[in-house]
Write a protein that holds these residues in place. Sequence first.
Motif, PDB file in Angstrom:
ATOM      1  N   MET A   3       0.807  -1.100  -0.007  1.00 32.84           N
ATOM      2  CA  MET A   3      -0.001  -0.047  -0.016  1.00 32.84           C
ATOM      3  C   MET A   3       0.812   1.204  -0.063  1.00 32.84           C
ATOM      4  O   MET A   3       1.869   1.363   0.763  1.00 32.84           O
ATOM      5  N   ARG A   4       0.330   2.226  -0.896  1.00 31.53           N
ATOM      6  CA  ARG A   4       1.365   3.411  -0.969  1.00 31.53           C
ATOM      7  C   ARG A   4       0.431   4.482  -0.317  1.00 31.53           C
ATOM      8  O   ARG A   4      -0.896   4.552  -0.466  1.00 31.53           O
ATOM      9  N   ALA A   5       1.073   5.246   0.636  1.00 27.70           N
ATOM     10  CA  ALA A   5       0.399   6.599   1.201  1.00 27.70           C
ATOM     11  C   ALA A   5       0.560   7.788   0.311  1.00 27.70           C
ATOM     12  O   ALA A   5       1.671   7.922  -0.113  1.00 27.70           O
ATOM     13  N   ALA A   6      -0.256   8.595   0.406  1.00 26.95           N
ATOM     14  CA  ALA A   6      -0.071  10.074  -0.398  1.00 26.95           C
ATOM     15  C   ALA A   6      -0.689  11.062   0.402  1.00 26.95           C
ATOM     16  O   ALA A   6      -1.781  10.951   1.179  1.00 26.95           O
ATOM     17  N   LEU A  47      -6.187  -4.344   4.937  1.00 30.81           N
ATOM     18  CA  LEU A  47      -7.473  -4.383   4.198  1.00 30.81           C
ATOM     19  C   LEU A  47      -7.150  -4.535   2.780  1.00 30.81           C
ATOM     20  O   LEU A  47      -8.110  -4.381   1.898  1.00 30.81           O
ATOM     21  N   ASN A  48      -5.853  -4.742   2.298  1.00 27.53           N
ATOM     22  CA  ASN A  48      -5.614  -4.789   0.918  1.00 27.53           C
ATOM     23  C   ASN A  48      -5.700  -3.435   0.005  1.00 27.53           C
ATOM     24  O   ASN A  48      -5.653  -3.773  -1.456  1.00 27.53           O
ATOM     25  N   VAL A  49      -5.742  -2.341   0.568  1.00 25.20           N
ATOM     26  CA  VAL A  49      -6.059  -1.126  -0.197  1.00 25.20           C
ATOM     27  C   VAL A  49      -4.613  -0.818  -1.165  1.00 25.20           C
ATOM     28  O   VAL A  49      -3.633  -0.970  -0.337  1.00 25.20           O
ATOM     29  N   ASP A  50      -4.702  -0.577  -2.117  1.00 28.09           N
ATOM     30  CA  ASP A  50      -3.625  -0.091  -2.841  1.00 28.09           C
ATOM     31  C   ASP A  50      -2.894   1.116  -2.580  1.00 28.09           C
ATOM     32  O   ASP A  50      -1.527   1.503  -2.313  1.00 28.09           O
TER      33      ASP A  50
END
Length: 183
Positions: A1-4, A78-81
Amino acid sequence: MRAASENELKLKSSVVSIGAFDGVHRGHQALIRQMVNRARELGVPSVVYTFDPPPRAYFQGHRVLTSVEEKLELMKKLNVDYTIAARFNKHYALRPPEEFIKELRSLGTKEVWAGRDFRFGKGQEGTIEMLSGYFTVNIFPFVTCEQGEKISSTRVRELLKQKDWIKINHLLGRTSVDTFMSK
């Protein structure tokens, strides 16, 4: 998962879930899982768009149930990208709804998943109906517990006052005692 951060991520296409997600309780988890499943069906990235701090904490001084770091970790599980954690401050709160829609368009948003009470933009002028003019919008129903009561962050806060750890853990779908006792 990448945060932005807001206006940082650009995608060709995606499915996006929007909300404060404070507590990331079982209702939030169900919404996010459904959005992630839909993104997988369409073969596009899943994106959670959330706020730090949650708008109710900013405007009304509500206790923040989940730090942005905890929220990011839960989104990963939760497998969010991608997760966008918009810095909610005076400047952000004054953004017109059209700016938010423009940002969603830069994500290549194919579908939006949100709760029926979602509002956005200055003065909460943006509505689900407005979003529907630009995107396919999926309204996720409220999730209730076995007793029929709505699972909500407000309810978790009420149970915190009573220190009802069993009910809190049930609503969150995870053990929370250590998290809340340290706050």
